[in-house]
Motif scaffolding. Structure first.
Motif, PDB file in Angstrom:
ATOM      1  N   ARG A   1       0.850  -1.190   0.000  1.00 10.39           N
ATOM      2  CA  ARG A   1       0.000   0.000   0.000  1.00 10.39           C
ATOM      3  C   ARG A   1       0.884   1.239   0.000  1.00 10.39           C
ATOM      4  O   ARG A   1       1.836   1.314   0.758  1.00 10.39           O
TER       5      ARG A   1
ATOM      6  N   THR B   1       0.919   5.555   0.081  1.00  5.56           N
ATOM      7  CA  THR B   1       0.163   6.759   0.408  1.00  5.56           C
ATOM      8  C   THR B   1       0.977   7.982  -0.003  1.00  5.56           C
ATOM      9  O   THR B   1       2.122   7.860  -0.427  1.00  5.56           O
TER      10      THR B   1
ATOM     11  N   GLU C   1      -1.445  -1.282  -4.166  1.00  9.03           N
ATOM     12  CA  GLU C   1      -2.601  -0.395  -3.946  1.00  9.03           C
ATOM     13  C   GLU C   1      -2.103   1.025  -3.709  1.00  9.03           C
ATOM     14  O   GLU C   1      -1.294   1.246  -2.814  1.00  9.03           O
ATOM     15  N   ASN C   2      -2.592   1.963  -4.491  1.00  8.75           N
ATOM     16  CA  ASN C   2      -2.281   3.367  -4.288  1.00  8.75           C
ATOM     17  C   ASN C   2      -3.416   3.963  -3.467  1.00  8.75           C
ATOM     18  O   ASN C   2      -4.521   4.138  -3.962  1.00  8.75           O
ATOM     19  N   LYS C   3      -3.126   4.282  -2.210  1.00 10.21           N
ATOM     20  CA  LYS C   3      -4.139   4.852  -1.317  1.00 10.21           C
ATOM     21  C   LYS C   3      -4.080   6.377  -1.289  1.00 10.21           C
ATOM     22  O   LYS C   3      -4.793   7.009  -0.531  1.00 10.21           O
TER      23      LYS C   3
END
Length: 99
Positions: free
Chosen positions: A55, A57, A80-82
């Motif tokens: 992940r 951020t 995952e790009n949060k």
């Protein structure tokens, strides 16, 4: 110039989970033979026993910040790009990235 192409290719592969995620769909693309690299070799997706989700951020950190893989183990990396900013994941050694 080679390192820019390598980084771009890795970024495209890391961000292409949607296109590679359709395992049941038929495609007309020939299979590409995996190549041994200093950091490993591409494995068969069906051989992955676990998935590691990275992940990202906007504080420019990955969660988890590190992970361990046993020699010979095949894992699936899920990115995952949060955040709001575009991020990328680059795989390789410093030597290959410097080329």
């Amino acid at each position: 110039m080679k390192s820019i192409k390598f980084i771009a290719a890795c970024a495209l592969l890391a961000g292409a989970t949607a296109s590679f995620g359709h395992e049941n769909m038929h495609n007309n693309h020939p299979a590409v033979a995996p190549q041994q690299q200093e950091w490993g070799i591409a494995g068969e997706a069906k051989g992955a026993k676990r998935t590691i989700t990275l992940r990202m951020t906007d504080d420019m950190r990955f969660t988890p910040s590190h992970f361990t893989v046993k020699q010979g183990e095949t894992v699936r990396l899920r990115v995952e790009n949060k955040g709001q900013v575009m991020h990328e994941v680059v795989l390789g050694t410093q030597g290959t990235l410097d080329q």
